[in-house]
Design a protein around this motif. Structure first.
Motif, PDB file in Angstrom:
ATOM      1  N   ASP A  79       1.434   9.608   0.829  1.00  0.00           N
ATOM      2  CA  ASP A  79       0.666   9.391   2.053  1.00  0.00           C
ATOM      3  C   ASP A  79      -0.741   9.958   1.933  1.00  0.00           C
ATOM      4  OD1 ASP A  79       2.644   7.980   3.402  1.00  0.00           O
ATOM      5  OD2 ASP A  79       3.467   9.779   4.364  1.00  0.00           O
ATOM      6  N   ALA A 101      -2.800   7.750  -0.338  1.00  0.00           N
ATOM      7  CA  ALA A 101      -3.152   6.507   0.361  1.00  0.00           C
ATOM      8  C   ALA A 101      -4.277   6.719   1.364  1.00  0.00           C
ATOM      9  CB  ALA A 101      -1.921   5.936   1.060  1.00  0.00           C
ATOM     10  N   ARG A 126      -3.056   0.916  -0.893  1.00  0.00           N
ATOM     11  CA  ARG A 126      -2.764   1.920   0.137  1.00  0.00           C
ATOM     12  C   ARG A 126      -1.509   1.526   0.933  1.00  0.00           C
ATOM     13  NH1 ARG A 126      -7.171   5.302   0.307  1.00  0.00           N
ATOM     14  NH2 ARG A 126      -9.057   4.437  -0.613  1.00  0.00           N
ATOM     15  N   THR A 142       2.021   3.758   1.286  1.00  0.00           N
ATOM     16  CA  THR A 142       2.596   4.187   2.564  1.00  0.00           C
ATOM     17  C   THR A 142       3.926   3.496   2.851  1.00  0.00           C
ATOM     18  OG1 THR A 142       1.236   2.597   3.781  1.00  0.00           O
ATOM     19  CG2 THR A 142       0.380   4.837   3.577  1.00  0.00           C
ATOM     20  N   SER A 183       7.412   5.523   3.391  1.00  0.00           N
ATOM     21  CA  SER A 183       8.165   5.313   4.632  1.00  0.00           C
ATOM     22  C   SER A 183       9.595   4.863   4.335  1.00  0.00           C
ATOM     23  CB  SER A 183       7.444   4.283   5.494  1.00  0.00           C
ATOM     24  OG  SER A 183       8.167   4.007   6.648  1.00  0.00           O
TER      25      SER A 183
END
Length: 190
Positions: free
Chosen positions: A45, A48, A134, A138, A142
């Motif tokens: 994260d 990103a 990016r 992410t 997730s």
């Protein structure tokens, strides 16, 4: 520079490979691997979101995904999941959870090589992150977090309740062997 969190002496730093001494209880080792994977998700994260991604963090995350995560998936697919299928009661409804986790592992197996390539390019200073890059970082983080919730909330507690000492010994030996450590610390017991 990789950000470090406050160290809890009961667990690793989240940055180093899981301590093989934890294989004395393979479920503790898997739990520690899960904590480590959560730290990798935080790194993904941050990478990103950063205008200039941390090259050390990218190298670290790439190493984890390329070298450690496949071993972890094998620990679960080849050792933990078959034992749970043998030991769980019908009311545990374990098959549905295991099918979901296996599907997640397959999905990660497809995305991980591209992610490792991207992270290695970032680590070497060769890549400016595109919006697609990016999004991949992410999305992967997730998805991994959702996967870890299922493992930590359902699978590991059931494993602690259902697996026998003999099951844990069998897992431990297989996990040591998978890492080439069976001759080195084969006497480690639960």
């Amino acid at each position: 520079m990789i950000a470090r969190r406050a160290h809890d002496p009961r667990r690793g730093d989240g940055l180093s490979p899981t301590d093989p001494r934890l294989l004395g209880n393979p479920l503790d080792f898997l739990h520690e691997d899960h904590l480590r994977e959560r730290e990798i998700c935080v790194m993904l994260d941050r990478i990103a979101a950063a205008e200039n991604p941390d090259q050390d963090a990218a190298a670290h995350a790439a190493g984890f995904l390329a070298d450690e995560l496949p071993l972890h998936f094998a620990d679960e697919e080849e050792d933990l999941f078959p034992l749970l299928r043998q030991r769980c009661e019908p009311e545990d409804d374990i098959e549905r959870a295991l099918a979901r986790l296996s599907a997640d592992h397959s999905h990660a197996g497809v995305e991980t090589p591209d992610l490792v390539t991207l992270l290695r390019r970032v680590a070497e200073g060769e890549a400016a992150l595109t919006p697609e890059d990016r999004a991949l970082l992410t999305r992967y983080a997730s998805h991994s977090r959702r996967h870890l919730i299922l493992e930590n909330a359902i699978v590991l507690p059931l494993a602690r309740a259902r697996l026998t000492r003999r099951d844990l010994d069998r897992m431990r030996l297989a996990m040591l062997h998978r890492r080439g450590l069976d001759r080195l610390i084969g006497g480690l017991r639960c």
